[in-house]
Motif scaffolding. Structure first.
Motif, PDB file in Angstrom:
ATOM      1  N   TRP A 105     -23.213  17.514  21.765  1.00 19.32           N
ATOM      2  CA  TRP A 105     -22.397  16.405  21.922  1.00 19.32           C
ATOM      3  C   TRP A 105     -22.863  15.453  20.591  1.00 19.32           C
ATOM      4  O   TRP A 105     -23.992  15.234  20.456  1.00 19.32           O
ATOM      5  CB  TRP A 105     -22.074  15.524  22.982  1.00 19.32           C
ATOM      6  CG  TRP A 105     -21.604  15.995  23.942  1.00 19.32           C
ATOM      7  CD1 TRP A 105     -20.973  17.457  23.957  1.00 19.32           C
ATOM      8  CD2 TRP A 105     -21.341  15.774  25.405  1.00 19.32           C
ATOM      9  NE1 TRP A 105     -20.417  17.782  25.200  1.00 19.32           N
ATOM     10  CE2 TRP A 105     -20.786  16.808  26.184  1.00 19.32           C
ATOM     11  CE3 TRP A 105     -21.777  14.327  26.178  1.00 19.32           C
ATOM     12  CZ2 TRP A 105     -20.417  16.563  27.458  1.00 19.32           C
ATOM     13  CZ3 TRP A 105     -21.319  14.455  27.301  1.00 19.32           C
ATOM     14  CH2 TRP A 105     -20.690  15.192  27.983  1.00 19.32           C
ATOM     15  N   ALA A 130     -16.842  10.572  20.843  1.00 20.76           N
ATOM     16  CA  ALA A 130     -18.015  11.786  20.916  1.00 20.76           C
ATOM     17  C   ALA A 130     -17.031  13.126  20.634  1.00 20.76           C
ATOM     18  O   ALA A 130     -16.002  13.022  21.064  1.00 20.76           O
ATOM     19  CB  ALA A 130     -18.270  11.727  22.408  1.00 20.76           C
ATOM     20  N   ASP A 160     -17.776  17.522  19.970  1.00 22.37           N
ATOM     21  CA  ASP A 160     -18.732  18.633  20.131  1.00 22.37           C
ATOM     22  C   ASP A 160     -19.034  19.217  18.813  1.00 22.37           C
ATOM     23  O   ASP A 160     -18.770  18.722  17.698  1.00 22.37           O
ATOM     24  CB  ASP A 160     -18.137  19.730  21.148  1.00 22.37           C
ATOM     25  CG  ASP A 160     -16.811  20.370  20.684  1.00 22.37           C
ATOM     26  OD1 ASP A 160     -16.606  20.360  19.537  1.00 22.37           O
ATOM     27  OD2 ASP A 160     -16.278  21.335  21.460  1.00 22.37           O
ATOM     28  N   PRO A 200     -24.208  17.592  28.302  1.00 16.33           N
ATOM     29  CA  PRO A 200     -24.559  18.545  27.337  1.00 16.33           C
ATOM     30  C   PRO A 200     -25.668  19.031  27.199  1.00 16.33           C
ATOM     31  O   PRO A 200     -26.610  18.475  27.929  1.00 16.33           O
ATOM     32  CB  PRO A 200     -24.142  17.731  26.064  1.00 16.33           C
ATOM     33  CG  PRO A 200     -24.977  16.352  26.593  1.00 16.33           C
ATOM     34  CD  PRO A 200     -24.409  16.216  28.074  1.00 16.33           C
TER      35      PRO A 200
END
Length: 236
Positions: free
Chosen positions: A78, A97, A99, A133
């Motif tokens: 993340w 946020a 990925d 994560p």
């Protein structure tokens, strides 16, 4: 075009295809409400920009929730970042946020840029994603480290401005929308709009290092998902 009578659009004068197309235009591209009105008028559809706004408010969140359920599972790395935005003449902070693939995981509009605000973002992410994560990457803002120690103590944390370009780049579409919309009117409006905007962008996002054929297949899949989500026939 074959109109579909979906219960979601009951008591609406326009069919599902028109409403879903207007909502798609508004959230997919950097268009103002009046621009969407004009584009529909060019197709012989007389609808006011205020009606488009009401459609976006009524259907946008539901579409975004359904899109989220149909998207692939997020990555385990993340990238978090925050950027200042002006709302009604006051500085706020947009926390986002993404990925490692560039998909937006979540956003949060807050008035502060401190550890408490960072904790709110991390808790919201954990609740929405249902998992922590493997790695969290941020800039050197101390608030992230303080929040991580409390909310996600076992997660690896890398702090380096050069590592976080993916999150920083994800703010660019928001900047374009800010200019078109002449700034957001309230924190609630910004939160509602961006939470839908980012999910629509996730659905139609072009993956990195894909050739033209793969991109066409991915785009066709995105339109099929959009049709399922909205309950409207593809194409207008």
């Amino acid at each position: 075009m074959h109109s579909i009578h979906h219960p979601r659009y009951a008591r609406h004068r326009f069919p599902a295809e028109v409403i879903s197309h207007a909502v798609w235009l508004y959230f997919r591209f950097p268009l103002s409400l009046r621009m969407v009105e004009e584009m529909l008028t060019a197709r012989g559809i007389e609808v006011s920009h205020e009606t488009v706004r009401q459609w976006a408010m009524k259907f946008g969140q539901d579409f975004a929730k359904q899109i989220r359920r149909r998207l692939p599972a997020p990555g385990d790395k993340w990238h978090l970042d925050e950027v200042a935005i002006s709302i009604a003449g006051r500085k706020h902070w947009l926390w986002r946020a993404v990925d490692q693939h560039g998909a937006v995981l979540d956003i949060l509009v807050q008035s502060r840029r401190n550890a408490k605000a960072a904790k709110r973002l991390l808790r919201k992410l954990l609740k929405k994603q249902g998992m922590a994560p493997r790695v969290m990457i941020t800039d050197k803002l101390a608030s992230y480290a303080a929040a991580k120690r409390v909310v996600m103590p076992g997660v690896e944390h890398r702090q380096h401005k050069g590592l976080n370009n993916r999150a920083e780049n994800s703010h660019q579409p928001t900047r374009r929308r800010e200019r078109i919309m002449k700034c957001f009117k309230s924190a609630g409006q910004a939160q509602r709009f961006l939470s839908v905007h980012d999910q629509v962008a996730n659905l139609f996002r072009r993956r990195a290092n894909t050739n033209a054929a793969d991109h066409r297949r991915s785009r066709a899949h995105a339109f099929r998902v959009w049709s399922e989500v909205t309950g409207a026939a593809p194409g207008l």
